[in-house]
Scaffold this motif. Sequence first.
Motif, PDB file in Angstrom:
ATOM      1  N   PRO A 109     -20.065   3.801 -12.305  1.00 42.29           N
ATOM      2  CA  PRO A 109     -19.604   3.324 -10.986  1.00 42.29           C
ATOM      3  C   PRO A 109     -19.693   1.812 -10.808  1.00 42.29           C
ATOM      4  O   PRO A 109     -18.757   1.191 -10.269  1.00 42.29           O
ATOM      5  CB  PRO A 109     -20.540   4.056 -10.011  1.00 42.29           C
ATOM      6  CG  PRO A 109     -20.926   5.306 -10.738  1.00 42.29           C
ATOM      7  CD  PRO A 109     -21.047   4.895 -12.178  1.00 42.29           C
ATOM      8  N   GLU A 122      -7.718   7.961  -9.906  1.00 42.92           N
ATOM      9  CA  GLU A 122      -6.800   9.084  -9.845  1.00 42.92           C
ATOM     10  C   GLU A 122      -5.728   8.951 -10.915  1.00 42.92           C
ATOM     11  O   GLU A 122      -5.481   7.851 -11.416  1.00 42.92           O
ATOM     12  CB  GLU A 122      -6.165   9.179  -8.462  1.00 42.92           C
ATOM     13  CG  GLU A 122      -5.394   7.936  -8.066  1.00 42.92           C
ATOM     14  CD  GLU A 122      -4.914   7.962  -6.628  1.00 42.92           C
ATOM     15  OE1 GLU A 122      -3.891   7.317  -6.350  1.00 42.92           O
ATOM     16  OE2 GLU A 122      -5.562   8.630  -5.800  1.00 42.92           O
ATOM     17  N   ARG A 158     -16.768   0.010 -12.649  1.00 41.51           N
ATOM     18  CA  ARG A 158     -15.457   0.107 -11.978  1.00 41.51           C
ATOM     19  C   ARG A 158     -15.311  -0.990 -10.926  1.00 41.51           C
ATOM     20  O   ARG A 158     -14.294  -1.689 -10.869  1.00 41.51           O
ATOM     21  CB  ARG A 158     -15.312   1.464 -11.301  1.00 41.51           C
ATOM     22  CG  ARG A 158     -15.295   2.663 -12.211  1.00 41.51           C
ATOM     23  CD  ARG A 158     -15.183   3.917 -11.367  1.00 41.51           C
ATOM     24  NE  ARG A 158     -15.277   5.122 -12.166  1.00 41.51           N
ATOM     25  CZ  ARG A 158     -15.259   6.348 -11.656  1.00 41.51           C
ATOM     26  NH1 ARG A 158     -15.150   6.516 -10.350  1.00 41.51           N
ATOM     27  NH2 ARG A 158     -15.346   7.404 -12.443  1.00 41.51           N
ATOM     28  N   TYR A 175      -7.272   2.816 -10.438  1.00 40.91           N
ATOM     29  CA  TYR A 175      -8.513   2.611  -9.693  1.00 40.91           C
ATOM     30  C   TYR A 175      -8.174   1.894  -8.393  1.00 40.91           C
ATOM     31  O   TYR A 175      -7.620   0.790  -8.395  1.00 40.91           O
ATOM     32  CB  TYR A 175      -9.512   1.775 -10.487  1.00 40.91           C
ATOM     33  CG  TYR A 175     -10.763   1.452  -9.684  1.00 40.91           C
ATOM     34  CD1 TYR A 175     -11.771   2.399  -9.533  1.00 40.91           C
ATOM     35  CD2 TYR A 175     -10.921   0.206  -9.067  1.00 40.91           C
ATOM     36  CE1 TYR A 175     -12.906   2.118  -8.788  1.00 40.91           C
ATOM     37  CE2 TYR A 175     -12.055  -0.081  -8.323  1.00 40.91           C
ATOM     38  CZ  TYR A 175     -13.044   0.878  -8.186  1.00 40.91           C
ATOM     39  OH  TYR A 175     -14.170   0.605  -7.438  1.00 40.91           O
ATOM     40  N   ASN A 176      -8.516   2.546  -7.291  1.00 47.79           N
ATOM     41  CA  ASN A 176      -8.258   1.991  -5.968  1.00 47.79           C
ATOM     42  C   ASN A 176      -9.488   1.195  -5.531  1.00 47.79           C
ATOM     43  O   ASN A 176     -10.551   1.764  -5.288  1.00 47.79           O
ATOM     44  CB  ASN A 176      -7.972   3.121  -4.976  1.00 47.79           C
ATOM     45  CG  ASN A 176      -7.504   2.614  -3.623  1.00 47.79           C
ATOM     46  OD1 ASN A 176      -8.037   1.637  -3.099  1.00 47.79           O
ATOM     47  ND2 ASN A 176      -6.518   3.284  -3.053  1.00 47.79           N
ATOM     48  N   GLU A 205     -12.120   5.029  -5.906  1.00 50.42           N
ATOM     49  CA  GLU A 205     -11.761   6.279  -6.597  1.00 50.42           C
ATOM     50  C   GLU A 205     -10.775   6.020  -7.732  1.00 50.42           C
ATOM     51  O   GLU A 205      -9.948   5.104  -7.667  1.00 50.42           O
ATOM     52  CB  GLU A 205     -11.156   7.282  -5.611  1.00 50.42           C
ATOM     53  CG  GLU A 205     -12.086   7.692  -4.478  1.00 50.42           C
ATOM     54  CD  GLU A 205     -13.288   8.460  -4.972  1.00 50.42           C
ATOM     55  OE1 GLU A 205     -13.143   9.217  -5.957  1.00 50.42           O
ATOM     56  OE2 GLU A 205     -14.377   8.307  -4.387  1.00 50.42           O
ATOM     57  N   LEU A 208     -11.391  14.978 -15.273  1.00 50.07           N
ATOM     58  CA  LEU A 208     -10.756  13.801 -14.670  1.00 50.07           C
ATOM     59  C   LEU A 208      -9.355  13.778 -15.247  1.00 50.07           C
ATOM     60  O   LEU A 208      -9.126  13.264 -16.347  1.00 50.07           O
ATOM     61  CB  LEU A 208     -11.520  12.524 -15.022  1.00 50.07           C
ATOM     62  CG  LEU A 208     -10.919  11.203 -14.514  1.00 50.07           C
ATOM     63  CD1 LEU A 208     -10.868  11.191 -12.992  1.00 50.07           C
ATOM     64  CD2 LEU A 208     -11.714  10.006 -15.034  1.00 50.07           C
ATOM     65  N   THR A 261     -11.033   2.304  -2.049  1.00 43.34           N
ATOM     66  CA  THR A 261     -11.750   3.579  -1.926  1.00 43.34           C
ATOM     67  C   THR A 261     -12.809   3.770  -3.007  1.00 43.34           C
ATOM     68  O   THR A 261     -13.701   4.607  -2.870  1.00 43.34           O
ATOM     69  CB  THR A 261     -10.767   4.761  -1.980  1.00 43.34           C
ATOM     70  OG1 THR A 261     -10.167   4.795  -3.300  1.00 43.34           O
ATOM     71  CG2 THR A 261      -9.683   4.619  -0.937  1.00 43.34           C
TER      72      THR A 261
END
Length: 331
Positions: free
Chosen positions: A258, A327, A261, A319-320, A325, A151, A323
């Motif tokens: 998950p 990145e 988040r 953190y979007n 996700e 990551l 989505t």
Amino acid sequence: MKKFIRELKAKLIEANAIKVSEDCILHCFGETAEEGEDDKATFIRDTNAKYFNSDDSKLLGDFLEIRVKPENSFIRFDASQLFDQYKNKGLDSVMDVILDNYNYSERINGYAENLFEDMLRYNLIRDKLIIRPINYDNNKAALDKYVYERLGDIALTLYAVVFDDVERGAYNTVKIPREIMKVWLTEELTETDVMAEALKNTERIAPARLFENIFRINENIDDSFADPLTMRTKLVENCVPLLTTTRRTNGAIAIAYPSVRSKIAELIGGSYHIAFTSIHECMIHKAGTMDVASIRRHLKATNDMFGPEDTLTYEVFFYNAETGEIEVCEA
């Protein structure tokens, strides 16, 4: 240094606290292994990988190798550190350090024997698998033969728990070699499945914990997601919460859960930036409250203060909430 090694070897044999063999070897900077010296080559390679993140065939420091009976295993020490201890506090102080490490390794070996017997059978080892986050760049050489997912510059690395003594705070793990993973895999079981199962185990062993006020992290209060935070609808306005786990150690892994988040996005009101201030925690910045360059400057200052051992990454993550996700933010 050689005089120190002679005195130490005599003291070890005299004390009889360690079943030390005749080998009490000083390995010096620049040392290489000759043809046929396989044990020495392994020692140099493993030491360079562990201490210097290098696959150099020449030893990059001075190290003491103390071999012990009956298994003829060894304990490794940074010779320069021991020599400084010797000069400042005397030989007895060095003996205390060595005996503490020896006793700890003996304890681990007892648990490890059972673990290694089970390791080739996934159904026996699966409940002991966890994920630990470590910096990829600082551990690149050592990670070469182990299982991990990337990551950014974080390596989410697969470990097995050797023993876990919660009351004494003793927690020991070992990395899973890639060759072992190959033995486990079948048409029904993929590496993705194994990593997902290990992450579930990690969350069970170390549930996420969120603090609105970082000055309260040492208070004995239960702020885990499993209890009061599930009843909250939002966090205090403009706070920068700290995320870790109930175990604190390697607590940055909590952001990989998950459900955590998405829960943070719900509590904070949307997308957010993540600054991993160590391997043990991360800070959450609601998107739009601080620019990425400022977050990165603060992160670099924190990492420089505490050094590479606790550093997880120099990157800032995003953190979007739409989505789901994570990145790496562009520089």
